[in-house]
Design an enzyme around this catalytic site. Sequence first.
Site, PDB file in Angstrom:
ATOM      1  N   ASP A 290       0.859  -1.173   0.000  1.00  0.00           N
ATOM      2  CA  ASP A 290       0.000   0.000   0.000  1.00  0.00           C
ATOM      3  C   ASP A 290       0.905   1.235   0.000  1.00  0.00           C
ATOM      4  O   ASP A 290       2.111   1.126   0.252  1.00  0.00           O
ATOM      5  CB  ASP A 290      -0.896  -0.040   1.245  1.00  0.00           C
ATOM      6  N   LYS A 291       0.345   2.399  -0.262  1.00  0.00           N
ATOM      7  CA  LYS A 291       1.149   3.631  -0.272  1.00  0.00           C
ATOM      8  C   LYS A 291       0.953   4.432   1.008  1.00  0.00           C
ATOM      9  O   LYS A 291       1.864   4.555   1.818  1.00  0.00           O
ATOM     10  CB  LYS A 291       0.798   4.495  -1.487  1.00  0.00           C
ATOM     11  N   THR A 292      -0.259   4.934   1.191  1.00  0.00           N
ATOM     12  CA  THR A 292      -0.536   5.840   2.298  1.00  0.00           C
ATOM     13  C   THR A 292      -0.402   5.129   3.642  1.00  0.00           C
ATOM     14  O   THR A 292      -1.091   4.146   3.898  1.00  0.00           O
ATOM     15  CB  THR A 292      -1.951   6.422   2.175  1.00  0.00           C
TER      16      THR A 292
ATOM     17  N   LYS B 185     -10.015  15.867 -12.189  1.00  0.00           N
ATOM     18  CA  LYS B 185      -8.699  16.135 -11.603  1.00  0.00           C
ATOM     19  C   LYS B 185      -8.558  17.591 -11.134  1.00  0.00           C
ATOM     20  O   LYS B 185      -7.464  18.145 -11.135  1.00  0.00           O
ATOM     21  CB  LYS B 185      -7.573  15.797 -12.595  1.00  0.00           C
TER      22      LYS B 185
ATOM     23  N   ARG C 271       4.140  16.929  -4.769  1.00  0.00           N
ATOM     24  CA  ARG C 271       2.803  16.858  -5.366  1.00  0.00           C
ATOM     25  C   ARG C 271       2.399  18.273  -5.760  1.00  0.00           C
ATOM     26  O   ARG C 271       2.343  19.163  -4.918  1.00  0.00           O
ATOM     27  CB  ARG C 271       1.819  16.278  -4.349  1.00  0.00           C
ATOM     28  N   THR C 272       2.121  18.497  -7.031  1.00  0.00           N
ATOM     29  CA  THR C 272       1.883  19.844  -7.540  1.00  0.00           C
ATOM     30  C   THR C 272       0.400  20.125  -7.720  1.00  0.00           C
ATOM     31  O   THR C 272      -0.384  19.226  -8.040  1.00  0.00           O
ATOM     32  CB  THR C 272       2.599  20.049  -8.884  1.00  0.00           C
TER      33      THR C 272
ATOM     34  N   ASP D 230      -5.116   5.972  -4.178  1.00  0.00           N
ATOM     35  CA  ASP D 230      -4.877   7.388  -4.417  1.00  0.00           C
ATOM     36  C   ASP D 230      -4.865   7.728  -5.907  1.00  0.00           C
ATOM     37  O   ASP D 230      -4.892   6.851  -6.766  1.00  0.00           O
ATOM     38  CB  ASP D 230      -3.546   7.804  -3.771  1.00  0.00           C
TER      39      ASP D 230
ATOM     40  N   ASN E 100      -8.719  -1.042   4.315  1.00  0.00           N
ATOM     41  CA  ASN E 100      -8.866  -1.324   2.885  1.00  0.00           C
ATOM     42  C   ASN E 100      -7.799  -2.266   2.359  1.00  0.00           C
ATOM     43  O   ASN E 100      -7.854  -2.691   1.201  1.00  0.00           O
ATOM     44  CB  ASN E 100      -8.833  -0.010   2.086  1.00  0.00           C
TER      45      ASN E 100
END
Length: 1046
Positions: free
Chosen positions: A386-388, A548, A596-597, A678, A787
């Site tokens: 997972d990432k987060t 987005k 993150r832009t 995400d 999750n």
Amino acid sequence: MLHILSPCSGFLIGCYSLHILSLCCDCLLRTCRRRKELKARTVWLGCPEKCEEKYPKNGIKNQKYNILTFVPGVLYQQFKFFLNLYFLVVACSQFVPSLKIGYLYTYWAPLGFVLAVTMVREAVDEVRRHRRDKEMNSQLYSKLTVRGLILMSSVPCGFVAQNQRVPADMIFLRTSEKTGACFIRTDQLDGETDWKLKVAVACTQRLPADLFSITAYVYAQQPELDIHSFEGNFTREDCDPPVHESLSIENTLWASTVVASGTVIGVVIYTGKETRSVLNTSQSKNKVGLLDLELNRLTKALFLAQVVLSVVMVALQGFVGPWFRNLFRFVVLFSYIIPISLRVNLDMGKSAYGWIIMKDENIPGTVVRTSTIPEELGRLVYLLTDKTGTLTQNEMVFKRLHLGTVSYGTDTMDEVQSHIVQSHAGTGASATPSHTATPSAPKVRKSVVSRVHEAVKAIALCHNVTPVYETRTGMAEAEGTEADQDFGDHNRTYQASSPDEVALVRWTESVGLTLVNRDLTSLQLKTPVGQILTFTILQIFPFTSESKRMGIIVKEEATGEITFYMKGADVAMASIVQYNDWLEEECGNMAREGLRTLVVAKKSLSEEQYQDFESRYNQARLSLYDRALKVAAVVESLEREMELLCLTGVEDQLQTDVRPTLELLRNAGIKIWMLTGDKLETATCIAKSSRLVARSQDIHVFRPVSNRVEAHLELNAFRRKHDCALVISGDSLEVCLRYYEHELVELACQCPAVVCCRCSPTQKAQIVRLLQQHTANRTCAIGDGGNDVSMIQAADCGIGIEGKEGRQASLAADFSITQFKHIGRLLMVHGRNSYKRSAALGQFVMHRGMIISAMQAVFSSIFYFASVPLYQGFLMVGYATIYTMFPVFSLVLDQDVKPEMALLYPELYKDLTKGRSLSFKTFFIWALISVYQGGILMYGALVLFDQEFVHVVAISFTALVLTELLMVALTVRTWHWLMVMAEFLSLGCYLASLAFLNEYFDLSFIATGAFLWKVCVITLVSCLPLYIIKYLKRKFSPPSYSKLSS
């Protein structure tokens, strides 16, 4: 607070019959588990009796068995494996007088011990599961009726209950908050730690407390997996005309979420197995390690050898007399070729590995929850993470503000703050010149101040963040009337559905523009001089994965100006903002830094323009057909030639030592896939910053596809790329798997790294199963949120991290760790040791059985192929237990490589995945050793005995015990003081027991010198050649790890 509305005639025949029974049971279980068809439903407020169908009971049940199915279920799980089934049939055969070889206890005692240990372990696990379920199901909720409190498990559709955690899926009808909205925490559902804003149905929010005074119902679509969408209608019938209100995801409260603010009332629409959280949770399975499956195959080969040997013995007899009975007697006689102690030793070894892992001071807090698969840690090829919260801390920090001509970083934020102070300081500050500069200098400085102020103001307004204030009573409030005294307090916290937005608002606070209050219709900002600016929220356009971007239209009360602010990903905003020559380049620069832009823009609207837009927008929202497309078209009419204000860069901080850990795993030959819910841009950004994707490596972003043709073209484009990482969204993945499953998995497996974004919990588990089916390699899944549970349970080895998202993943996992970096030591050190030790232990225990079977074969062939046992009663039990068990079991302390070496050279891990420590080749070598040593021990004893059979038993058995002790010493690679103690303890136990074995041995002969030299000669001949071979092999063909050690 939460309120809710609403035996053995023949050996082979017995084995075959039980195998058929096992298949039938599997088929029956699959049939029973089929889910009934899910349907849409109409739920009346407070009238469950009007429900047209019976719906599932709203109870949590994680138990595998009940009182009636426990014993049959555990026995079935044990005897569906060939090893245990074989022991059962052999033990049952001893009830047949013509097949009886020895004492019953020599067969039934070990089998009973194994089953008893297994049943006790399963019973303890079941009791724990039952207690956890009972605790959850016993939570009390209040109904809006006179009946008072009821149990959570008995909440039916339509009733109301009260508690913090939502027990069932429901529609949000009413809240105690004046705004008509509340916050919920969804960390156990989607893995996101930020609070989500939910809105009550407008019709019921305006009603008084008694909701039963109206006649109304909710129409809900059929239950489905998607946790991010919902379609339904709310209808009130007792007014003229009837009130119809459309329902969407913002009106829902899903089960397992937690109400974080205020009190809510809702009507239950889905219960039990039909809730989103249960639909997205896969059934837990009994995990079986690859080593256990390999040993199961080897026992089948041993059984085949046993049958062949028995047939040879009967054939050499000439098939005389009742040869069929003699055949089965030989099968039982050679049953020690598959020792029942194999299962006992391996299970005890697994428990020892688990204890060693949990006691490792270098990975504190690690918990082994599944003690049956520690060897899997040493066989992994794919790691799905997972990432987060797993790779990242989910803590955002504002790093960069770019205005096109000027850029501000963390070390120059004080300049931004001074510009904000200057812009709000009044006319005096702006009119004061700083130097005797040229006349144009003040104008340039004013331009920069103005641009900075506009950018910060836009960031402070364009979001869905709500400030929350903790009072002394612990309740969260943000009352506008308390502006003067509370808005400056340090007890302010921000809540939003995205941590990026919280980071942006915190940054605007740090530079002087503070968000102090927000509700559904307005928000307030406090300037550096303490002035409160109030803005009316006219419209909000929330962020979606398709658009987005998100937007907001606000009206400043002091000036009456109407402004449309928008922020979003650069790919979405590039065509919306006015032409510029710097945006694309600077976005690329920030992305390479792992930031993150977000692009921020604005557009001023006149009153007429807004009124025209509002009428068209409301008309589109009432449309019954293609509502989403029509609304999007109206909003896009505003998104033209917007003024570009700034570009922001936010960093999601990585977990400690994520980069070196990922590099360690890559060097170990483990392929890493990141599966996240995400956004694509965020996932790609983290993949770069964590070095999951190398800086110089190309990334292929799989374009969105919706049909077979598009999927085919995109796969062909991807096939032409070489050595590049793949980034694919969940929607595109689903389309490709529908039409080109094999091709996609084959191409993805060739990539050095894969990133799957916008993945649902079910898709994560599906990807794990695809890798298992198509590659036959072992998979490991690691995550920290609810999750991730499905993915963790589907993988061969599941690892949970105890983090900010709760303990759900940790409790469902096989192994629980506290930090991602611990996975390196868990795999490289403990995974290696567990696999190597179990492989050596399993083969040695089989060697212990094969050597005695070889001795039995030699004995029977010399004595006219008689089916008479060589050793009986206690000798056989003692041989497998007190005489050899401790030294053999001490192999669980052995290690071939020091932990430091295993971490320094992770390439050593690659050899483990090839399974060379336990294979048919190594098994064949052990079989040859067993035949050689068994032959030497038996023939040597027969040659040296003095015409008395009892001397043969004494000499051969003593030499056998000594040989086993010496073979343990030969197998050990790193000595531990407990190993030495085990060797001497076993030898001492055997020597001490000789005084009590007069039934089997001639004690006067044992005390003579002849006995000693004969035993020593036989033992030396059986072991010395093996020691010489081992020395020569280590000298001329040493293993890779020994080269490193030297």
